[in-house]
Design an enzyme around this catalytic site. Sequence first.
Site, PDB file in Angstrom:
ATOM      1  N   ASP A 162       0.694  -1.242  -0.059  1.00 17.98           N
ATOM      2  CA  ASP A 162      -0.068  -0.411   0.219  1.00 17.98           C
ATOM      3  C   ASP A 162       0.941   1.149  -0.165  1.00 17.98           C
ATOM      4  OD1 ASP A 162      -2.671   1.260   0.226  1.00 17.98           O
ATOM      5  OD2 ASP A 162      -2.759   0.909   2.401  1.00 17.98           O
ATOM      6  N   ASN A 222     -10.544  -1.695  -5.607  1.00 18.53           N
ATOM      7  CA  ASN A 222      -9.744  -0.713  -6.941  1.00 18.53           C
ATOM      8  C   ASN A 222     -10.277  -1.360  -8.087  1.00 18.53           C
ATOM      9  OD1 ASN A 222      -6.669  -2.104  -4.874  1.00 18.53           O
ATOM     10  ND2 ASN A 222      -7.752  -0.050  -4.425  1.00 18.53           N
TER      11      ASN A 222
HETATM   12  C1  IPE Z   1      -1.146   0.337  -3.308  1.00 20.45           C
HETATM   13  O1  IPE Z   1      -1.004   1.796  -3.569  1.00 20.45           O
HETATM   14  C2  IPE Z   1      -0.995  -0.099  -5.228  1.00 20.45           C
HETATM   15  C3  IPE Z   1      -2.922  -0.425  -5.380  1.00 20.45           C
HETATM   16  C4  IPE Z   1      -3.728  -0.539  -4.335  1.00 20.45           C
HETATM   17  C5  IPE Z   1      -3.481  -0.436  -6.701  1.00 20.45           C
HETATM   18  P1  IPE Z   1      -2.280   3.024  -3.173  1.00 20.45           P
HETATM   19  O2  IPE Z   1      -3.147   3.248  -5.152  1.00 20.45           O
HETATM   20  O3  IPE Z   1      -3.502   2.454  -2.483  1.00 20.45           O
HETATM   21  O4  IPE Z   1      -1.880   4.067  -3.025  1.00 20.45           O
HETATM   22  P2  IPE Z   1      -2.277   5.298  -2.230  1.00 20.45           P
HETATM   23  O5  IPE Z   1      -2.658   4.263  -0.418  1.00 20.45           O
HETATM   24  O6  IPE Z   1      -3.058   5.898  -2.388  1.00 20.45           O
HETATM   25  O7  IPE Z   1      -1.039   5.900  -2.057  1.00 20.45           O
HETATM   26 MG    MG Z   2      -3.850   2.519  -0.717  1.00 21.87          MG
END
Ligand code: IPE
Ligand code: MG
Length: 251
Positions: free
Chosen positions: A28, A77
Amino acid sequence: MLYPLYNRRLRRQLRGLPKPAHVAIAMDGNRRWARGEGYDDVRIGHRFGAKHLEQFLQWNADAGVTCVTAWVASADNLRKRDSSEVDYLMELTESVLADHVRRDHRWRLHVAGQLDLLPDSTARALKEAVDLSRDRDAGDLTLAIGYSGRLEVLDAVRAVLDEAAADGRSLEDIADELDEETISRHLYVPGLPDPDLVIRTSGELRMSDFLLWQATRSDIEFCDLYWPAFREVDLLRALRTYGRRRLERSR
Ligand code: IPE
Ligand code: MG
């Protein structure tokens, strides 16, 4: 400069401590890392994050961890983020992650998640990498992608019921016989040990639907660093904490 020394010291401290067979990582903080480094384009964080997994796998192999599960993207996501960001994550999955499995002959690949959420080309690239790596036996790598722990359990229960219906069994019989072992056998990737240690980066203190069924007895390490900044010393420290806790509990 001092990290190689610290690394060596940590490695020495790990000798004789219990070691996790299975490490799961919630990667993350890619976007926050990118912004913190001054990049406007958060996709740069995702690119660093994907490349970083290659290193993480090497560190685990060096530490003798032979089973790794990495959370690439949740089902949420994929459903909720901008399509251009999701497209880029899928492109990275094909060009970096599946490609790594093709080149690094250590890992047998498994995929956990709702594969119907993925574009055809991504599902195909992953399937090809799974097929290609099927006979490897040095390590197991699971990529959780389009993954939700609750949906995994729900899908497992559905699969059990579908099978029972096909066999013509009554609901009473199914209810009588249903046990943990049966659910476990119907998860996305059956047959792996449960994760001993789950690591989550970026300072978030939540499990967020990761490995709901499998992680009920896992040790959990929360690390404040954003995923692309996570170093080998951070893994070794997590392994040391894990080893010391397990040793303590076994006394
Ligand atoms: C993790 O990083 C990767 C995925 C969930 C695809 P994030 O995209 O969640 O990045 P932050 O947590 O918003 O900084
Ligand atoms: Mg994240």
